[in-house]
Structure formats: structure tokens, C-alpha cells
Enzyme design. Structure first.
Site, PDB file in Angstrom:
ATOM      1  N   ASP A  64       0.804  -1.287   0.116  1.00  0.00           N
ATOM      2  CA  ASP A  64       0.046   0.097  -0.017  1.00  0.00           C
ATOM      3  C   ASP A  64       1.053   1.354   0.080  1.00  0.00           C
ATOM      4  O   ASP A  64       1.546   1.300   0.934  1.00  0.00           O
ATOM      5  CB  ASP A  64      -0.835   0.124   1.284  1.00  0.00           C
ATOM      6  N   ASN A  91       3.179   3.140 -10.692  1.00  0.00           N
ATOM      7  CA  ASN A  91       2.012   3.195 -11.514  1.00  0.00           C
ATOM      8  C   ASN A  91       0.532   3.346 -10.538  1.00  0.00           C
ATOM      9  O   ASN A  91      -0.231   4.088 -11.033  1.00  0.00           O
ATOM     10  CB  ASN A  91       1.746   1.756 -12.163  1.00  0.00           C
ATOM     11  N   TYR A 166      -6.829  15.585  -8.724  1.00  0.00           N
ATOM     12  CA  TYR A 166      -6.039  14.469  -9.577  1.00  0.00           C
ATOM     13  C   TYR A 166      -5.133  15.396 -10.591  1.00  0.00           C
ATOM     14  O   TYR A 166      -3.974  14.994 -10.527  1.00  0.00           O
ATOM     15  CB  TYR A 166      -7.039  13.884 -10.642  1.00  0.00           C
ATOM     16  N   LYS A 170      -0.881  15.246 -10.559  1.00  0.00           N
ATOM     17  CA  LYS A 170       0.126  14.511 -11.533  1.00  0.00           C
ATOM     18  C   LYS A 170       1.215  15.945 -11.920  1.00  0.00           C
ATOM     19  O   LYS A 170       2.285  15.492 -12.292  1.00  0.00           O
ATOM     20  CB  LYS A 170      -0.591  14.534 -12.791  1.00  0.00           C
ATOM     21  N   THR A 201     -10.394   1.832 -18.044  1.00  0.00           N
ATOM     22  CA  THR A 201      -9.750   1.572 -16.775  1.00  0.00           C
ATOM     23  C   THR A 201     -10.823   1.732 -15.704  1.00  0.00           C
ATOM     24  O   THR A 201     -11.767   2.703 -15.808  1.00  0.00           O
ATOM     25  CB  THR A 201      -8.307   1.705 -16.218  1.00  0.00           C
TER      26      THR A 201
HETATM   27  N1  LIG Z   1      -6.745   5.354 -17.331  1.00  0.00           N
HETATM   28  C1  LIG Z   1      -6.251   6.440 -17.979  1.00  0.00           C
HETATM   29  O1  LIG Z   1      -6.644   7.147 -18.965  1.00  0.00           O
HETATM   30  C2  LIG Z   1      -4.729   7.100 -17.239  1.00  0.00           C
HETATM   31  C3  LIG Z   1      -4.664   8.444 -17.664  1.00  0.00           C
HETATM   32  C4  LIG Z   1      -3.602   8.957 -17.261  1.00  0.00           C
HETATM   33  C5  LIG Z   1      -2.745   8.480 -16.403  1.00  0.00           C
HETATM   34  N2  LIG Z   1      -3.063   7.391 -15.651  1.00  0.00           N
HETATM   35  C6  LIG Z   1      -2.462   6.849 -14.533  1.00  0.00           C
HETATM   36  O2  LIG Z   1      -1.990   5.399 -14.744  1.00  0.00           O
HETATM   37  C7  LIG Z   1      -1.930   4.807 -13.646  1.00  0.00           C
HETATM   38  C8  LIG Z   1      -2.729   3.636 -13.513  1.00  0.00           C
HETATM   39  O3  LIG Z   1      -4.060   3.844 -13.577  1.00  0.00           O
HETATM   40  P1  LIG Z   1      -5.180   2.799 -14.302  1.00  0.00           P
HETATM   41  O4  LIG Z   1      -6.068   3.695 -15.175  1.00  0.00           O
HETATM   42  O5  LIG Z   1      -4.616   1.688 -14.699  1.00  0.00           O
HETATM   43  O6  LIG Z   1      -6.119   2.770 -13.001  1.00  0.00           O
HETATM   44  P2  LIG Z   1      -6.964   1.620 -11.996  1.00  0.00           P
HETATM   45  O7  LIG Z   1      -7.417   0.412 -13.108  1.00  0.00           O
HETATM   46  O8  LIG Z   1      -7.853   2.241 -11.123  1.00  0.00           O
HETATM   47  O9  LIG Z   1      -5.495   0.950 -11.281  1.00  0.00           O
HETATM   48  C9  LIG Z   1      -4.773   1.711 -10.228  1.00  0.00           C
HETATM   49  C10 LIG Z   1      -4.128   0.920  -9.537  1.00  0.00           C
HETATM   50  O10 LIG Z   1      -3.510   1.389  -8.331  1.00  0.00           O
HETATM   51  C11 LIG Z   1      -3.818   0.767  -7.162  1.00  0.00           C
HETATM   52  N3  LIG Z   1      -3.693   1.702  -6.137  1.00  0.00           N
HETATM   53  C12 LIG Z   1      -4.653   2.697  -5.668  1.00  0.00           C
HETATM   54  N4  LIG Z   1      -4.159   3.202  -4.695  1.00  0.00           N
HETATM   55  C13 LIG Z   1      -3.097   2.242  -4.159  1.00  0.00           C
HETATM   56  C14 LIG Z   1      -2.474   2.373  -2.842  1.00  0.00           C
HETATM   57  N5  LIG Z   1      -2.482   3.011  -2.119  1.00  0.00           N
HETATM   58  N6  LIG Z   1      -1.485   1.266  -2.842  1.00  0.00           N
HETATM   59  C15 LIG Z   1      -1.195   0.525  -3.731  1.00  0.00           C
HETATM   60  N7  LIG Z   1      -1.848   0.536  -4.846  1.00  0.00           N
HETATM   61  C16 LIG Z   1      -2.892   1.405  -5.001  1.00  0.00           C
HETATM   62  C17 LIG Z   1      -5.049   0.134  -7.688  1.00  0.00           C
HETATM   63  O11 LIG Z   1      -5.283  -0.815  -6.552  1.00  0.00           O
HETATM   64  P3  LIG Z   1      -6.656  -1.195  -6.174  1.00  0.00           P
HETATM   65  O12 LIG Z   1      -7.368  -2.338  -7.213  1.00  0.00           O
HETATM   66  O13 LIG Z   1      -6.427  -1.917  -4.583  1.00  0.00           O
HETATM   67  O14 LIG Z   1      -7.266  -0.096  -5.762  1.00  0.00           O
HETATM   68  C18 LIG Z   1      -5.053  -0.477  -8.998  1.00  0.00           C
HETATM   69  O15 LIG Z   1      -4.035  -1.587  -9.117  1.00  0.00           O
HETATM   70  C19 LIG Z   1      -2.367   5.958 -12.466  1.00  0.00           C
HETATM   71  O16 LIG Z   1      -1.251   6.593 -12.018  1.00  0.00           O
HETATM   72  C20 LIG Z   1      -3.285   6.730 -13.254  1.00  0.00           C
HETATM   73  O17 LIG Z   1      -3.474   8.094 -12.643  1.00  0.00           O
HETATM   74  C21 LIG Z   1      -4.373   6.692 -16.165  1.00  0.00           C
END
Ligand SMILES: NC(=O)c1ccc[n+]([C@@H]2O[C@H](COP(=O)([O-])OP(=O)(O)OC[C@H]3O[C@@H](n4cnc5c(N)ncnc54)[C@H](OP(=O)(O)O)[C@@H]3O)[C@@H](O)[C@H]2O)c1
Length: 243
Positions: A64, A91, A166, A170, A201
Site C-alpha cells: 500500500d 503506477n 487529480y 500529476k 480502466t
Molecule cells: N486510465 C487512464 O486513462 C489514465 C490516464 C493517465 C494516467 N493514468 C495513470 O495510470 C496509472 C494507472 O491507472 P489505471 O487507469 O490503470 O487505474 P486503475 O485501473 O484504477 O488501477 C489503479 C491501480 O492503483 C492501485 N492503487 C491505488 N491506490 C493504491 C495504494 N494506496 N497502494 C497500492 N496500490 C494502489 C489500484 O489498486 P486497487 O485495485 O487495490 O484499488 C490499482 O491496482 C495511475 O497512476 C493513473 O493516474 C491513467
């Protein structure tokens, strides 16, 4: 512990789903040993099993990013498992919730976003640095977002919701990435920020237009940079993203 292993050792935070899972898939396909950092035991183990079934050398890392003790234990686990760390992909991220207009935002949303997306990255990076320093070619990738780009946010065609939590988290993360690069300039550690693009996601209710696999590509590229690669920069699939 096997510090001399030829196999590259990586840790991906938030690797149980979404883009992080696909980064683990991609790094596993390179023949690397991939630590699946995840806070929930069931979600972590199910991701590890899926990765192993696909042929990846995956191991679970309870993690975490908001918890000092959890992060310290994760560093001990990686040390016991591999003796060093070659690649860290920060990530894990959260939005902090909906309704982030600056004039009405719940301060808890700001705290949550910063605690996970910024302080969590610093906490994990500093805990893993002693292990990264044992690597011949250490790489750190910070998953950022183009919504953290002040240049893009101040253009008339700025994308993403107006956000006091958010998006600025970043921007903060980008700033921190640059400062690490400055401090680590005379080492072999390369640290960069990545934007995966708008991927479908949980983070956005699966409204993204790209696949998580497409989003993972830039992180995989930055995780595999050559020794003369860039550091302290911000990239997406198309190249450099303006700050
Ligand atoms: N999706 C997009 O369009 C997008 C765009 C730009 C940037 N991003 C960035 O890409 C990264 C991945 O995002 P995603 O879209 O794949 O989102 P996601 O599917 O919601 O995955 C987020 C991941 O982070 C984990 N997490 C959250 N809080 C945590 C904590 N305190 N300790 C450990 N793990 C934690 C979640 O675990 P749990 O399952 O336990 O919640 C999950 O595995 C993020 O940094 C996000 O800001 C995403």
C-alpha cells in the site's frame, strides 16, 4: 538472495489491474521477474496467477503506497527475493473522487490524490532506492498524465475535467520527477514520467478510448531505456509531453 542473477527484476505498483497489470504482462514477456505490487491480497494473488499462467515470472508484493510499514516490508521482500531491483514503475494512482472543481472541492479529495499519487511515489522510490543502486542499469518510471501538463491545461482545448486534486497531483508528480533526476544526475539511475493516454480502466469508469495494453507501452519503453537514455523528462507514445 541472488544479487548476481542475470534476470532483470522489476516492481510495478498497482499491478493487480488496469495499466499496471498490462505493464507487468509486458515486462514479464521480456523474460523479467516482475513484482506485482498490490494492496489487496486476493486481487494481488489473482493477478500473479494470471501472469504465471501466461508464462511470466511474477511474484506478489503486498504494497500500500500510502503506508510506511507496508512499503518498508515490500522493500524487504524484494531484497529477500532478488537482492536488488532494476526497474521500479510507480503506477499506482487514484483520482481522489468526482467533483473536483477548485471552488467547491472536498479537501479530502486533494489529500487523497496527493497522498497516493505524489507522497506514495516518493515513499516507494526512497524505500527501493538502496536496491536500485545495486543494479547495473536502474530505471524508474512514474505514471503521470497529460492532465498534469500546465502547458496543455492552459490551452483552450485542454482535456479532462477541471480538477483541484487529480490533475495538480500529476503536475506535482512531474515536478518531483524532475527533482529526482537532478539529484540522481551523476548516477546511472534514469527516472522519467509517462502519460499512458486516455485508457479504459476502473479509474475513469472505463470511459477511456485506449486499451490498458496501449497505455502500458510507454512505461515499458521507459523501463527499457538504454544507458544513454533521457532522464527527468515526460513522454507519451508520440514523444515528449510539454510540462
Ligand atoms: N486510465 C487512464 O486513462 C489514465 C490516464 C493517465 C494516467 N493514468 C495513470 O495510470 C496509472 C494507472 O491507472 P489505471 O487507469 O490503470 O487505474 P486503475 O485501473 O484504477 O488501477 C489503479 C491501480 O492503483 C492501485 N492503487 C491505488 N491506490 C493504491 C495504494 N494506496 N497502494 C497500492 N496500490 C494502489 C489500484 O489498486 P486497487 O485495485 O487495490 O484499488 C490499482 O491496482 C495511475 O497512476 C493513473 O493516474 C491513467
Amino acid at each position: 538472495m541472488d544479487c548476481m542473477s542475470e534476470q532483470t527484476i522489476a516492481l510495478v505498483t498497482g499491478a493487480n489491474k488496469g495499466i499496471g497489470y498490462e505493464i507487468a504482462v509486458g515486462l514479464g514477456a521480456l523474460g523479467w521477474s516482475v513484482g506485482v505490487g498490490a494492496r489487496d491480497e486476493e486481487r494481488r494473488e489473482s493477478a500473479v496467477q494470471k501472469l504465471r499462467a501466461a508464462g511470466a515470472d511474477a511474484f506478489g508484493v503486498p504494497l500500500d503506497v500510502t503506508d510506511d510499514a507496508s512499503v518498508a516490508a515490500a522493500a524487504r521482500l524484494v531484497e529477500e527475493h532478488a537482492g536488488r531491483l532494476d526497474v521500479l514503475v510507480n503506477n499506482a494512482g487514484v483520482t481522489g473522487g468526482t467533483g473536483q472543481l477548485p471552488t467547491t472541492v472536498d479537501l479530502e479529495a486533494v489529500r487523497t490524490a496527493v497522498e497516493t499519487n505524489v507522497i506514495g511515489v516518493i515513499r516507494v522510490t526512497n524505500a527501493m532506492l538502496p536496491l536500485l543502486r545495486r543494479s547495473a542499469s536502474p530505471r524508474i518510471v512514474n505514471m503521470s498524465s497529460s492532465v498534469g501538463s500546465l502547458t496543455l491545461q492552459t490551452r483552450p482545448d485542454a482535456t479532462g475535467p477541471i480538477s483541484a486534486a487529480y490533475a495538480p497531483s500529476k503536475t506535482f508528480l512531474n515536478g518531483v520527477t524532475v527533482q529526482y533526476a537532478r539529484e540522481l544526475r551523476d548516477t546511472n539511475i534514469l527516472i522519467n514520467a509517462a502519460c499512458p493516454g486516455f485508457c479504459a480502466t476502473d479509474l475513469n469508469g472505463f470511459r477511456g478510448v485506449r486499451t490498458p495494453e496501449q497505455g502500458a507501452a510507454i512505461a515499458i519503453q521507459l523501463a527499457t531505456l538504454p544507458d544513454d537514455g533521457p532522464s527527468g523528462a515526460f513522454f507519451d507514445d508520440a514523444g515528449v509531453v510539454p510540462w
